[in-house]
Design a protein around this motif. Structure first.
Motif, PDB file in Angstrom:
ATOM      1  N   PRO A  61       0.811  -1.228   0.000  1.00 27.97           N
ATOM      2  CA  PRO A  61       0.000   0.000   0.000  1.00 27.97           C
ATOM      3  C   PRO A  61       0.841   1.273   0.000  1.00 27.97           C
ATOM      4  O   PRO A  61       0.312   2.351  -0.256  1.00 27.97           O
ATOM      5  CB  PRO A  61      -0.806  -0.115   1.301  1.00 27.97           C
ATOM      6  N   ASP A  62       2.141   1.166   0.265  1.00 27.13           N
ATOM      7  CA  ASP A  62       3.014   2.340   0.320  1.00 27.13           C
ATOM      8  C   ASP A  62       3.962   2.434  -0.873  1.00 27.13           C
ATOM      9  O   ASP A  62       4.940   3.182  -0.827  1.00 27.13           O
ATOM     10  CB  ASP A  62       3.845   2.321   1.608  1.00 27.13           C
ATOM     11  N   LEU A  63       3.689   1.680  -1.921  1.00 30.73           N
ATOM     12  CA  LEU A  63       4.588   1.635  -3.061  1.00 30.73           C
ATOM     13  C   LEU A  63       4.724   3.018  -3.702  1.00 30.73           C
ATOM     14  O   LEU A  63       3.728   3.690  -3.967  1.00 30.73           O
ATOM     15  CB  LEU A  63       4.062   0.639  -4.096  1.00 30.73           C
ATOM     16  N   ASP A  64       5.969   3.464  -3.929  1.00 30.74           N
ATOM     17  CA  ASP A  64       6.200   4.781  -4.535  1.00 30.74           C
ATOM     18  C   ASP A  64       6.952   4.680  -5.861  1.00 30.74           C
ATOM     19  O   ASP A  64       7.521   5.653  -6.340  1.00 30.74           O
ATOM     20  CB  ASP A  64       6.966   5.689  -3.569  1.00 30.74           C
ATOM     21  N   THR A  65       6.957   3.479  -6.468  1.00 33.28           N
ATOM     22  CA  THR A  65       7.595   3.292  -7.770  1.00 33.28           C
ATOM     23  C   THR A  65       6.540   2.985  -8.819  1.00 33.28           C
ATOM     24  O   THR A  65       5.430   2.542  -8.510  1.00 33.28           O
ATOM     25  CB  THR A  65       8.618   2.137  -7.727  1.00 33.28           C
ATOM     26  N   VAL A  66       6.873   3.198 -10.083  1.00 31.85           N
ATOM     27  CA  VAL A  66       5.940   2.948 -11.184  1.00 31.85           C
ATOM     28  C   VAL A  66       5.879   1.456 -11.465  1.00 31.85           C
ATOM     29  O   VAL A  66       6.910   0.775 -11.548  1.00 31.85           O
ATOM     30  CB  VAL A  66       6.390   3.709 -12.451  1.00 31.85           C
ATOM     31  N   ASN A  67       4.684   0.933 -11.604  1.00 28.87           N
ATOM     32  CA  ASN A  67       4.479  -0.493 -11.848  1.00 28.87           C
ATOM     33  C   ASN A  67       4.417  -0.751 -13.350  1.00 28.87           C
ATOM     34  O   ASN A  67       3.389  -0.558 -13.988  1.00 28.87           O
ATOM     35  CB  ASN A  67       3.190  -0.951 -11.155  1.00 28.87           C
ATOM     36  N   ILE A  68       5.549  -1.176 -13.946  1.00 34.75           N
ATOM     37  CA  ILE A  68       5.579  -1.438 -15.389  1.00 34.75           C
ATOM     38  C   ILE A  68       5.191  -2.873 -15.710  1.00 34.75           C
ATOM     39  O   ILE A  68       5.028  -3.234 -16.868  1.00 34.75           O
ATOM     40  CB  ILE A  68       6.974  -1.142 -15.975  1.00 34.75           C
ATOM     41  N   ALA A  69       5.059  -3.702 -14.656  1.00 39.56           N
ATOM     42  CA  ALA A  69       4.665  -5.096 -14.901  1.00 39.56           C
ATOM     43  C   ALA A  69       3.160  -5.233 -15.072  1.00 39.56           C
ATOM     44  O   ALA A  69       2.678  -6.297 -15.437  1.00 39.56           O
ATOM     45  CB  ALA A  69       5.136  -5.976 -13.746  1.00 39.56           C
ATOM     46  N   HIS A  70       2.419  -4.141 -14.781  1.00 40.27           N
ATOM     47  CA  HIS A  70       0.960  -4.123 -14.944  1.00 40.27           C
ATOM     48  C   HIS A  70       0.275  -5.233 -14.152  1.00 40.27           C
ATOM     49  O   HIS A  70      -0.553  -5.973 -14.659  1.00 40.27           O
ATOM     50  CB  HIS A  70       0.584  -4.241 -16.428  1.00 40.27           C
ATOM     51  N   HIS A  71       0.682  -5.340 -12.879  1.00 40.60           N
ATOM     52  CA  HIS A  71       0.012  -6.311 -12.003  1.00 40.60           C
ATOM     53  C   HIS A  71      -1.428  -5.863 -11.749  1.00 40.60           C
ATOM     54  O   HIS A  71      -1.689  -4.696 -11.500  1.00 40.60           O
ATOM     55  CB  HIS A  71       0.741  -6.407 -10.651  1.00 40.60           C
ATOM     56  N   ASN A  72      -2.328  -6.791 -11.795  1.00 38.93           N
ATOM     57  CA  ASN A  72      -3.708  -6.513 -11.421  1.00 38.93           C
ATOM     58  C   ASN A  72      -3.862  -6.857  -9.939  1.00 38.93           C
ATOM     59  O   ASN A  72      -3.978  -8.017  -9.565  1.00 38.93           O
ATOM     60  CB  ASN A  72      -4.666  -7.370 -12.257  1.00 38.93           C
ATOM     61  N   THR A  73      -3.832  -5.820  -9.094  1.00 35.01           N
ATOM     62  CA  THR A  73      -3.858  -6.050  -7.655  1.00 35.01           C
ATOM     63  C   THR A  73      -5.091  -6.819  -7.222  1.00 35.01           C
ATOM     64  O   THR A  73      -5.043  -7.655  -6.332  1.00 35.01           O
ATOM     65  CB  THR A  73      -3.801  -4.699  -6.905  1.00 35.01           C
ATOM     66  N   ALA A  74      -6.221  -6.529  -7.844  1.00 30.99           N
ATOM     67  CA  ALA A  74      -7.469  -7.184  -7.447  1.00 30.99           C
ATOM     68  C   ALA A  74      -7.411  -8.693  -7.664  1.00 30.99           C
ATOM     69  O   ALA A  74      -8.005  -9.457  -6.915  1.00 30.99           O
ATOM     70  CB  ALA A  74      -8.642  -6.580  -8.217  1.00 30.99           C
ATOM     71  N   SER A  75      -6.696  -9.119  -8.704  1.00 28.17           N
ATOM     72  CA  SER A  75      -6.621 -10.545  -9.004  1.00 28.17           C
ATOM     73  C   SER A  75      -5.363 -11.185  -8.426  1.00 28.17           C
ATOM     74  O   SER A  75      -5.188 -12.394  -8.509  1.00 28.17           O
ATOM     75  CB  SER A  75      -6.636 -10.761 -10.525  1.00 28.17           C
ATOM     76  N   PHE A  76      -4.482 -10.385  -7.824  1.00 25.46           N
ATOM     77  CA  PHE A  76      -3.247 -10.905  -7.245  1.00 25.46           C
ATOM     78  C   PHE A  76      -3.508 -11.228  -5.781  1.00 25.46           C
ATOM     79  O   PHE A  76      -3.655 -10.335  -4.951  1.00 25.46           O
ATOM     80  CB  PHE A  76      -2.132  -9.857  -7.380  1.00 25.46           C
ATOM     81  N   ASP A  77      -3.591 -12.507  -5.446  1.00 29.17           N
ATOM     82  CA  ASP A  77      -4.016 -12.884  -4.093  1.00 29.17           C
ATOM     83  C   ASP A  77      -2.908 -12.829  -3.070  1.00 29.17           C
ATOM     84  O   ASP A  77      -3.151 -12.954  -1.865  1.00 29.17           O
ATOM     85  CB  ASP A  77      -4.653 -14.277  -4.106  1.00 29.17           C
ATOM     86  N   GLY A  78      -1.648 -12.637  -3.497  1.00 33.05           N
ATOM     87  CA  GLY A  78      -0.549 -12.523  -2.550  1.00 33.05           C
ATOM     88  C   GLY A  78      -0.237 -13.811  -1.815  1.00 33.05           C
ATOM     89  O   GLY A  78       0.390 -13.780  -0.753  1.00 33.05           O
ATOM     90  N   GLY A  79      -0.654 -14.941  -2.369  1.00 28.95           N
ATOM     91  CA  GLY A  79      -0.441 -16.222  -1.701  1.00 28.95           C
ATOM     92  C   GLY A  79       1.024 -16.561  -1.520  1.00 28.95           C
ATOM     93  O   GLY A  79       1.426 -17.088  -0.477  1.00 28.95           O
ATOM     94  N   HIS A  80       1.854 -16.258  -2.531  1.00 34.47           N
ATOM     95  CA  HIS A  80       3.282 -16.561  -2.443  1.00 34.47           C
ATOM     96  C   HIS A  80       3.942 -15.710  -1.363  1.00 34.47           C
ATOM     97  O   HIS A  80       4.755 -16.206  -0.574  1.00 34.47           O
ATOM     98  CB  HIS A  80       3.955 -16.311  -3.793  1.00 34.47           C
ATOM     99  N   PHE A  81       3.555 -14.438  -1.302  1.00 35.78           N
ATOM    100  CA  PHE A  81       4.119 -13.579  -0.262  1.00 35.78           C
ATOM    101  C   PHE A  81       3.711 -14.073   1.127  1.00 35.78           C
ATOM    102  O   PHE A  81       4.540 -14.112   2.047  1.00 35.78           O
ATOM    103  CB  PHE A  81       3.649 -12.136  -0.437  1.00 35.78           C
TER     104      PHE A  81
END
Length: 402
Positions: A61-81
Motif C-alpha cells: 500500500p506504500d509503493l512509490d515506484t511505477v508499476n511497469i509489470a501491470h500487475h492486477n492487484t485485485a486478481s493478485f491474491d498474494g499467496g506466495h508472499f
C-alpha cells in the motif's frame, strides 16, 4: 518468576562471547566458526528477502515506484508472499494466534477502559503472530482516582498483524480504507496486552461501555428533570396550551404577546443549551478515549508494511544463527554422539545459569535440522555428532565461497 520464551532473548554476540568464556573452548577457531556461520546464513536470508520484496511489490500500500509489470492487484491474491512471510515469522520464533485466541482476547476487558469494535468484513485475510508471552501486573485507578486495583494480564512482547484488504466494491463507502483496496498491510507492535489486541486494527471504532453510558446518562437524566421542573415549567404550560388549542382539546385561545413569546424563546433556548451540553459531554468523553488509544499506539508501533519484513528478516537471521551455533557448539564439546533430548536439556540449563529470570524453550529439532542441512553435524541412528571447530571453519568457508 521464570518466563518461558520460544526465542532466544540474548544478543547474538553476547551469546558467542559467553561460549568463548567456557573452559576447553578453542577460542580462535570457535570465533571464526561463528563469523562464517553468520555469513552463510546471511546469504540465505538475502535470497529470501529478495523473494519477499518481489512478492510484496504488487500488494504494497506504500509503493512509490511505477508499476511497469501491470500487475492486477485485485486478481493478485498474494499467496506466495503470505507463504514466505509466515516462513520468516516461524524462523524468527513467532507463534500464530488462532481465530479462537483473537475472539477470546476481544471479549476481555480492555486495560485502557475502552470498548473497541472491529468490522472483520473489511478484510479478506487476517493473521496475528506474537513472540514473548508473559504475565504482567498493572495498577489501574477507578472511581476518579479514589480506588486502585492491581490486575494481572497476559502480555505479548512483539505482535505482527497481517491484513489483506478486500477490493473497492467490497469495501463499500468506507473511504478511510479505499486506498488500501486489494492491498496487504503489515504492522509490528511491542508490549501489547492480550486484552487490547483489537486496538491494533486500522478500522477500530471506539464505543461507550455500559459504565460510561451510566456516568453520562444518569447525571443527564437528573439534571434534565431539574431543568424541566424549574426553568421550563412556564414554557411547558404555554406549549401545552398551544398544543391543546391546535388539537381541539379546548376552545380558549392562548394569547401570544411579547411576554409569552420571550418566555417561549427563553425556554426553548434553555432546552437547546441543555441538549448541546449533554452532546458535548458525550463527544468529549469519546475524544479522551481516542486520545488514550492514539498515545498508546504511538509508543507501541515499531514498523509498517515493507519495513516489517525487513526487521523480521533481521530477527529471523539472528534466531537462525543463535540456534545453529549453540547446537553445534555444545555438540562438538562432546567427544561422543548425543541424543537430542540430552543436548536440549544441557543448552536450556546453560541459559538458566546465564539469566535466572528467563527460561528458554530451545527448539532442538529445528537447530539440528539446520546443522544437518549445512553439513555441520550428522545423525547416526538417532545420535548426533558435530564437526570439530577446525573442520567446521574450513567447511563453512567452502559453503560461503561456493
Amino acid at each position: 518468576m521464570l518466563q518461558s520464551h520460544h526465542f532466544i532473548p540474548l544478543n547474538s554476540q553476547d551469546l558467542v562471547n559467553a561460549c568463548l568464556q567456557r573452559e576447553n573452548a578453542d577460542k580462535p577457531s570457535v570465533a571464526l566458526v561463528a563469523q562464517r556461520l553468520r555469513a552463510v546464513l546471511h546469504q540465505e536470508a538475502y535470497r529470501t528477502q529478495t523473494e519477499l520484496i518481489e512478492a510484496y511489490t504488487p500488494i504494497d500500500p506504500d509503493l512509490d515506484t511505477v508499476n511497469i509489470a501491470h500487475h492486477n492487484t485485485a486478481s493478485f491474491d498474494g499467496g506466495h508472499f503470505k507463504m514466505l512471510f509466515e516462513k520468516v515469522l516461524k524462523q524468527a520464533n513467532f507463534i500464530r494466534l488462532s481465530r479462537h485466541d483473537l475472539q477470546a482476547a476481544l471479549k476481555e476487558s480492555s486495560l485502557f477502559n475502552i470498548r473497541l469494535d472491529i468490522n472483520f468484513d473489511d478484510f479478506d485475510d487476517v493473521l496475528l503472530y506474537c513472540r514473548g508471552v508473559n504475565q504482567k501486573t498493572e495498577t489501574l485507578t477507578q472511581w476518579f482516582g479514589l480506588r486502585k486495583k492491581v490486575i494481572s494480564f497476559t502480555n505479548y512482547d512483539r505482535v505482527v498483524l497481517y491484513l489483506r484488504f478486500k477490493t473497492v466494491n467490497s469495501l463499500g463507502d468506507n473511504t478511510q480504507l479505499l486506498g488500501r483496496s486489494g492491498r496487504t498491510m503489515l504492522k509490528l507492535f511491542r508490549n501489547v496486552p492480550k486484552a487490547d489486541l483489537e486496538m491494533l486494527f486500522p478500522n477500530t471504532r471506539i464505543g461507550m461501555r455500559t459504565i460510561d453510558k451510566l456516568l453520562i446518562g444518569v447525571p443527564a437524566l437528573v439534571s434534565g428533570v431539574v431543568v424541566l421542573t424549574t426553568k421550563l415549567g412556564a414554557t411547558l404550560v404555554l406549549l401545552g396550551g398551544l398544543l391543546g388549542f391546535w388539537l381541539g382539546l379546548h376552545h380558549k385561545p392562548v394569547e401570544l404577546n411579547v411576554a409569552t413569546l420571550l418566555a417561549l424563546g427563553a425556554g426553548l433556548g434553555t432546552l437547546a443549551g441543555y441538549c448541546w451540553k449533554q452532546f458535548s459531554t458525550f463527544k468529549n468523553r469519546k475524544l479522551r478515549f481516542a486520545q488514550a488509544l492514539t498515545q498508546n499506539l504511538y509508543f507501541k508501533s515499531l514498523d509498517n508494511n515493507a519495513g516489517v519484513f525487513y526487521r523480521l528478516m533481521a530477527d529471523a537471521e539472528d534466531e537462525e544463527f543463535k540456534e545453529a551455533f549453540l547446537a553445534w557448539y555444545f555438540l562438538q564439546q562432546r567427544a561422543t554422539p548425543m541424543e537430542p533430548s540430552e543436548l536440549d536439556y544441557e543448552i536450556e540449563q546453560w541459559f538458566i545459569t546465564l539469566n535466572a529470570n528467563v527460561k528458554t524453550d530451545f527448539e532442538i529439532d529445528d537447530a539440528l535440522n539446520k546443522l544437518e542441512r549445512l553439513g555441520l553435524a550428522k545423525n547416526q541412528n538417532g545420535l548426533w555428532l558435530a564437526l570439530s571447530a577446525k573442520e567446521a571453519k574450513a567447511h563453512l568457508l567452502n559453503l560461503y565461497c561456493g
